[in-house]
Design a protein around this motif. Structure first.
Motif, PDB file in Angstrom:
ATOM      1  N   GLY A  29      39.256  26.303  11.738  1.00 16.32           N
ATOM      2  CA  GLY A  29      39.990  25.741  10.607  1.00 16.32           C
ATOM      3  C   GLY A  29      41.386  26.328  10.506  1.00 16.32           C
ATOM      4  O   GLY A  29      42.317  25.890  11.184  1.00 16.32           O
ATOM      5  N   PRO A  30      41.515  27.369   9.710  1.00 16.17           N
ATOM      6  CA  PRO A  30      42.859  27.943   9.507  1.00 16.17           C
ATOM      7  C   PRO A  30      43.349  28.826  10.667  1.00 16.17           C
ATOM      8  O   PRO A  30      44.472  29.299  10.632  1.00 16.17           O
ATOM      9  N   GLU A  31      42.503  29.038  11.679  1.00 16.00           N
ATOM     10  CA  GLU A  31      42.830  29.906  12.818  1.00 16.00           C
ATOM     11  C   GLU A  31      43.262  31.292  12.348  1.00 16.00           C
ATOM     12  O   GLU A  31      44.277  31.834  12.780  1.00 16.00           O
ATOM     13  N   LYS A  32      42.472  31.849  11.479  1.00 18.56           N
ATOM     14  CA  LYS A  32      42.688  33.213  10.975  1.00 18.56           C
ATOM     15  C   LYS A  32      41.957  34.179  11.900  1.00 18.56           C
ATOM     16  O   LYS A  32      40.862  34.661  11.604  1.00 18.56           O
ATOM     17  N   ASP A  33      42.578  34.456  13.043  1.00 22.68           N
ATOM     18  CA  ASP A  33      41.923  35.248  14.078  1.00 22.68           C
ATOM     19  C   ASP A  33      41.629  36.676  13.637  1.00 22.68           C
ATOM     20  O   ASP A  33      40.615  37.252  14.028  1.00 22.68           O
ATOM     21  N   GLY A  34      42.477  37.253  12.821  1.00 24.12           N
ATOM     22  CA  GLY A  34      42.236  38.612  12.332  1.00 24.12           C
ATOM     23  C   GLY A  34      40.952  38.682  11.514  1.00 24.12           C
ATOM     24  O   GLY A  34      40.131  39.591  11.700  1.00 24.12           O
ATOM     25  N   LEU A  35      40.779  37.718  10.609  1.00 23.82           N
ATOM     26  CA  LEU A  35      39.553  37.686   9.809  1.00 23.82           C
ATOM     27  C   LEU A  35      38.344  37.340  10.670  1.00 23.82           C
ATOM     28  O   LEU A  35      37.251  37.874  10.459  1.00 23.82           O
ATOM     29  N   ALA A  36      38.535  36.455  11.643  1.00 20.85           N
ATOM     30  CA  ALA A  36      37.435  36.110  12.558  1.00 20.85           C
ATOM     31  C   ALA A  36      37.009  37.345  13.347  1.00 20.85           C
ATOM     32  O   ALA A  36      35.811  37.579  13.549  1.00 20.85           O
ATOM     33  N   LEU A  37      37.986  38.153  13.777  1.00 20.92           N
ATOM     34  CA  LEU A  37      37.662  39.406  14.465  1.00 20.92           C
ATOM     35  C   LEU A  37      36.901  40.354  13.545  1.00 20.92           C
ATOM     36  O   LEU A  37      35.970  41.037  13.972  1.00 20.92           O
ATOM     37  N   LEU A  38      37.290  40.395  12.290  1.00 16.20           N
ATOM     38  CA  LEU A  38      36.588  41.231  11.320  1.00 16.20           C
ATOM     39  C   LEU A  38      35.126  40.784  11.186  1.00 16.20           C
ATOM     40  O   LEU A  38      34.215  41.617  11.144  1.00 16.20           O
ATOM     41  N   VAL A  39      34.909  39.477  11.122  1.00 16.94           N
ATOM     42  CA  VAL A  39      33.542  38.959  11.040  1.00 16.94           C
ATOM     43  C   VAL A  39      32.749  39.360  12.286  1.00 16.94           C
ATOM     44  O   VAL A  39      31.590  39.772  12.193  1.00 16.94           O
ATOM     45  N   LEU A  40      33.368  39.268  13.458  1.00 21.22           N
ATOM     46  CA  LEU A  40      32.679  39.678  14.688  1.00 21.22           C
ATOM     47  C   LEU A  40      32.379  41.176  14.678  1.00 21.22           C
ATOM     48  O   LEU A  40      31.321  41.600  15.152  1.00 21.22           O
ATOM     49  N   MET A  41      33.296  41.972  14.161  1.00 25.24           N
ATOM     50  CA  MET A  41      33.052  43.412  14.071  1.00 25.24           C
ATOM     51  C   MET A  41      31.889  43.708  13.127  1.00 25.24           C
ATOM     52  O   MET A  41      31.015  44.523  13.444  1.00 25.24           O
ATOM     53  N   ILE A  42      31.865  43.032  11.994  1.00 26.68           N
ATOM     54  CA  ILE A  42      30.757  43.202  11.049  1.00 26.68           C
ATOM     55  C   ILE A  42      29.450  42.791  11.712  1.00 26.68           C
ATOM     56  O   ILE A  42      28.425  43.466  11.574  1.00 26.68           O
TER      57      ILE A  42
END
Length: 191
Positions: A29-42
């Motif tokens: 969607g918004p291509e918020k890669d930083g937040l997506a990386l955070l989700v992957l880290m979690i």
């Protein structure tokens, strides 16, 4: 293993499952890669913690034995779909990873003829999953410019190649385990 459903490890696995669509939305969607990386880290941290806590708190459960690998597979599928649509990975890669799981799912009816619903997870499968769970955030981070992105891309592809090889090698070993089980274990007759 017990029949408990509400345990700390199961809650962590459930949170991981709930974050799968969040990850996909952030990437596509918004291509918020930083937040997506955070989700992957979690996801990675909770993946580690759910197994460790299940053992240390004596909270291993049948539902947890199902939830944990399901969450892993959902993340792998979500990530390859997200990275495929973003053209970060080629589509052949986005296809061969889930194809391994489809192949193994096709072995379940054979296992059931011997009274099993699944095989125990072995180290190779865990190593493959860990490698892929390292690879994908690095590839996502590498979809940028600069030295950090270049390094992330190189290490991401190294983990990807290694992870895919281990993932399929583990799948082949599971197939051999099923074959051995079919040869050595009598058929279960259901009433």
């Amino acid at each position: 293993m017990d029949e408990r459903i509400i345990t700390v490890p199961n809650a962590l696995s459930f949170v991981r499952l709930l974050l799968v669509p969040v990850f996909l939305w952030l990437v596509l969607g918004p291509e918020k890669d930083g937040l997506a990386l955070l989700v992957l880290m979690i996801s990675g941290i909770t993946d580690y913690l759910d197994g460790k806590l299940a053992r240390s708190l004596n909270q291993a459960s049948k539902i947890g034995a199902i939830l944990d690998p399901v969450a892993d597979r959902c993340y792998i599928l979500a990530v390859v779909i997200g990275l495929g649509f973003r053209d970060i990975i080629p589509w052949w890669l986005a296809v061969i990873l889930p194809l391994r799981d489809v192949f193994l799912f096709g072995l379940v009816p054979f296992l059931r003829t011997r009274g099993y619903s699944s095989l125990p997870v072995h180290f190779l499968g865990k190593a493959a999953t860990a490698s892929l769970l390292y690879a994908f955030p690095l590839l996502l981070l590498g979809d940028s410019t600069g030295t950090v992105a270049d390094l992330a891309n190189v290490f991401g592809w190294a983990f990807t190649i290694w992870g895919v090889a281990l993932y399929w090698w583990g799948g082949v070993l599971y197939a051999f385990q099923v074959r051995r089980l079919l040869v050595t274990t009598p058929r279960v007759v259901r009433a």
